[in-house]
Design an enzyme around this catalytic site. Structure first.
Site, short mmCIF file in Angstrom:
data_model
loop_
_atom_site.label_atom_id
_atom_site.label_comp_id
_atom_site.label_asym_id
_atom_site.label_seq_id
_atom_site.Cartn_x
_atom_site.Cartn_y
_atom_site.Cartn_z
N ALA A 66 0.66 -1.35 -0.07
CA ALA A 66 -0.02 0.02 -0.03
C ALA A 66 0.79 1.27 0.05
O ALA A 66 1.83 1.32 0.57
CB ALA A 66 -1.10 -0.14 1.53
N GLY A 110 0.72 -5.44 0.28
CA GLY A 110 -0.02 -5.58 -0.86
C GLY A 110 0.48 -6.36 -1.97
O GLY A 110 -0.20 -7.03 -2.80
N GLU A 113 0.41 -9.75 -1.45
CA GLU A 113 -1.17 -10.09 -1.52
C GLU A 113 -1.47 -10.49 -2.95
O GLU A 113 -2.24 -11.27 -3.12
CB GLU A 113 -1.96 -8.93 -0.66
CG GLU A 113 -1.68 -9.21 0.93
CD GLU A 113 -2.51 -8.24 1.58
OE1 GLU A 113 -1.98 -6.96 1.37
OE2 GLU A 113 -2.98 -8.39 2.73
N GLU A 133 3.10 -5.10 7.43
CA GLU A 133 2.24 -4.26 7.97
C GLU A 133 2.29 -4.01 9.56
O GLU A 133 1.98 -2.79 9.98
CB GLU A 133 0.88 -4.42 7.69
CG GLU A 133 0.26 -4.11 6.18
CD GLU A 133 0.70 -5.27 5.25
OE1 GLU A 133 1.42 -6.24 5.50
OE2 GLU A 133 0.33 -4.94 4.10
N1 COA Z 1 4.52 3.11 -0.02
C1 COA Z 1 5.06 4.35 -0.35
N2 COA Z 1 6.27 4.44 -0.78
C2 COA Z 1 7.08 3.51 -0.77
C3 COA Z 1 6.57 2.26 -0.30
C4 COA Z 1 5.32 2.28 0.22
N3 COA Z 1 4.80 0.90 0.61
N4 COA Z 1 7.82 1.21 -0.15
C5 COA Z 1 8.88 2.23 -0.48
N5 COA Z 1 8.56 3.47 -0.70
C6 COA Z 1 9.17 4.55 -1.45
C7 COA Z 1 10.04 5.20 -0.26
O1 COA Z 1 9.49 6.15 0.63
C8 COA Z 1 11.19 5.73 -0.99
O2 COA Z 1 10.95 6.95 -1.70
P1 COA Z 1 11.60 8.29 -1.63
O3 COA Z 1 12.74 7.94 -2.49
O4 COA Z 1 10.74 9.42 -2.19
O5 COA Z 1 11.95 8.16 -0.24
C9 COA Z 1 11.18 4.91 -2.29
O6 COA Z 1 10.14 3.99 -2.41
C10 COA Z 1 12.44 3.77 -2.11
O7 COA Z 1 12.21 3.02 -0.70
P2 COA Z 1 13.44 3.03 0.29
O8 COA Z 1 12.67 2.88 1.62
O9 COA Z 1 14.13 4.10 0.38
O10 COA Z 1 14.30 1.89 -0.07
P3 COA Z 1 15.03 0.77 0.88
O11 COA Z 1 15.63 0.12 -0.09
O12 COA Z 1 15.72 1.74 2.02
O13 COA Z 1 13.85 0.02 1.62
C11 COA Z 1 11.74 -1.09 1.69
C12 COA Z 1 13.00 -0.75 0.91
C13 COA Z 1 10.82 -2.08 0.88
C14 COA Z 1 12.32 -2.06 2.81
C15 COA Z 1 11.19 -0.23 2.43
O14 COA Z 1 10.68 0.82 1.44
C16 COA Z 1 9.71 -0.26 3.04
O15 COA Z 1 9.74 -0.79 4.04
N6 COA Z 1 8.68 -0.04 2.62
C17 COA Z 1 7.38 -0.43 3.02
C18 COA Z 1 6.95 -1.61 3.01
C19 COA Z 1 5.69 -1.85 3.37
O16 COA Z 1 5.49 -1.80 4.80
N7 COA Z 1 4.69 -2.28 2.76
C20 COA Z 1 3.27 -2.38 3.47
C21 COA Z 1 2.68 -1.18 3.47
S1 COA Z 1 0.81 -1.21 4.45
#
Ligand code: COA
Length: 252
Positions: A66, A110, A113, A133
């Site tokens: 998400a 998601g 999912e 999440e």
């Molecule tokens: N929603 C919105 N933006 C997201 C995202 C999400 N689920 N997952 C990653 N992004 C964005 C980050 O904010 C970042 O944007 P920015 O460059 O403008 O700051 C970009 O994507 C790259 O992600 P980043 O977090 O910088 O990469 P990373 O290698 O440090 O970490 C993850 C990768 C996947 C571990 C980390 O992005 C993360 O934990 N994402 C969320 C996953 C999540 O919780 N999903 C379920 C949501 S309910």
């Protein structure tokens, strides 16, 4: 053809649907959600299409879940969000034709999912799966209903309560992934399966999907839809989301 943030291409009898916002790890923005829904409906309605393959653009992610940047903390937002998002996640289950997830990288929240809603999951050896999440003070509304049947209750709880990602190999051992393939052969191998399915008798294929999926949906998903908004009202969700936005560890 471009459908919002999704690329939609027809290759013979196969529709290739590419989630295409790699800078945001193909997170489920409005553009990705609308594009995916439209792509699956278009494929289902097109008599030329017999099988759908879903993948993610870029090297890193299939889909990071998400779009956390759009989260708001109100009951109206949370209710509308859950209703809309769960319908998008369940869309691969609900179309009549087989859908293959070609998972090229991170499949989180998601993204995981969507993959498990597909009929088959082919994973690059670089793929990772997880439902993180809980780290936002939330729960995966769709996976929490589906994972039991796929990996058993104990492992479903472990994945949901810890929120840590697992490798493609672990996902394969758990039965979440049909086949792991070298990263650079992912689409080719997904298309090999797609083409085999496309050459089968189509009425039998569609009835098989309908019969196997007959117990999905229904009241379990409605239950998840109705309880999830409460999580958005909890302080832990505010903290979890704030921590993500501020790129720090949450303190629950
Ligand atoms: N929603 C919105 N933006 C997201 C995202 C999400 N689920 N997952 C990653 N992004 C964005 C980050 O904010 C970042 O944007 P920015 O460059 O403008 O700051 C970009 O994507 C790259 O992600 P980043 O977090 O910088 O990469 P990373 O290698 O440090 O970490 C993850 C990768 C996947 C571990 C980390 O992005 C993360 O934990 N994402 C969320 C996953 C999540 O919780 N999903 C379920 C949501 S309910």
């Amino acid at each position: 053809m471009r459908l919002h943030s999704v690329e939609y291409e027809i290759k013979g009898a196969v529709a290739l649907v590419t989630l295409d916002e790699p800078a945001k790890l193909n997170a489920l923005s409005v553009g990705i959600r609308e594009g995916l829904t439209e792509a699956l409906t278009t494929a289902d309605d097109d008599p030329q299409v017999r099988v759908v393959v879903i993948t993610g653009a870029g090297e890193r992610a299939f889909c990071a879940g998400a779009d956390i940047s759009g989260f708001e903390f109100s009951t109206v937002y949370a209710k509308n969000f859950m209703n809309e998002v769960i319908d998008v996640l369940a869309a691969p289950e609900n179309i009549s034709k087989p859908v293959i997830a070609a998972v090229n990288g991170l499949a989180l929240g998601g993204g995981c999912e969507i993959a498990i809603a597909c009929d088959f999951v082919i994973a690059s050896e670089q793929a990772q799966f997880g439902v993180p999440e809980i780290k936002l003070g939330l729960l995966p509304g769709f996976a929490i209903v589906r994972l039991n049947a796929l990996v058993g209750r104990q492992m479903a709880k472990y994945l949901t309560m810890l929120g840590e990602p697992i490798s493609a190999h672990e996902a394969h051992e758990l039965g979440l992934v049909l086949r792991i393939v070298p990263h650079d052969q992912l689409l080719q191998r997904a298309f090999e399966l797609a083409e085999k399915l496309a050459n089968q008798p189509q009425m039998a294929i569609r009835y098989a999907k309908e019969i196997f999926n007959r117990e999905l949906g229904g009241s379990d998903i409605n239950y998840a839809k109705s309880v999830m908004p409460f999580l958005f009202l909890d302080d832990d969700a505010r903290e979890g989301v704030a921590a993500f936005r501020e790129k720090r560890e949450p303190r629950f």
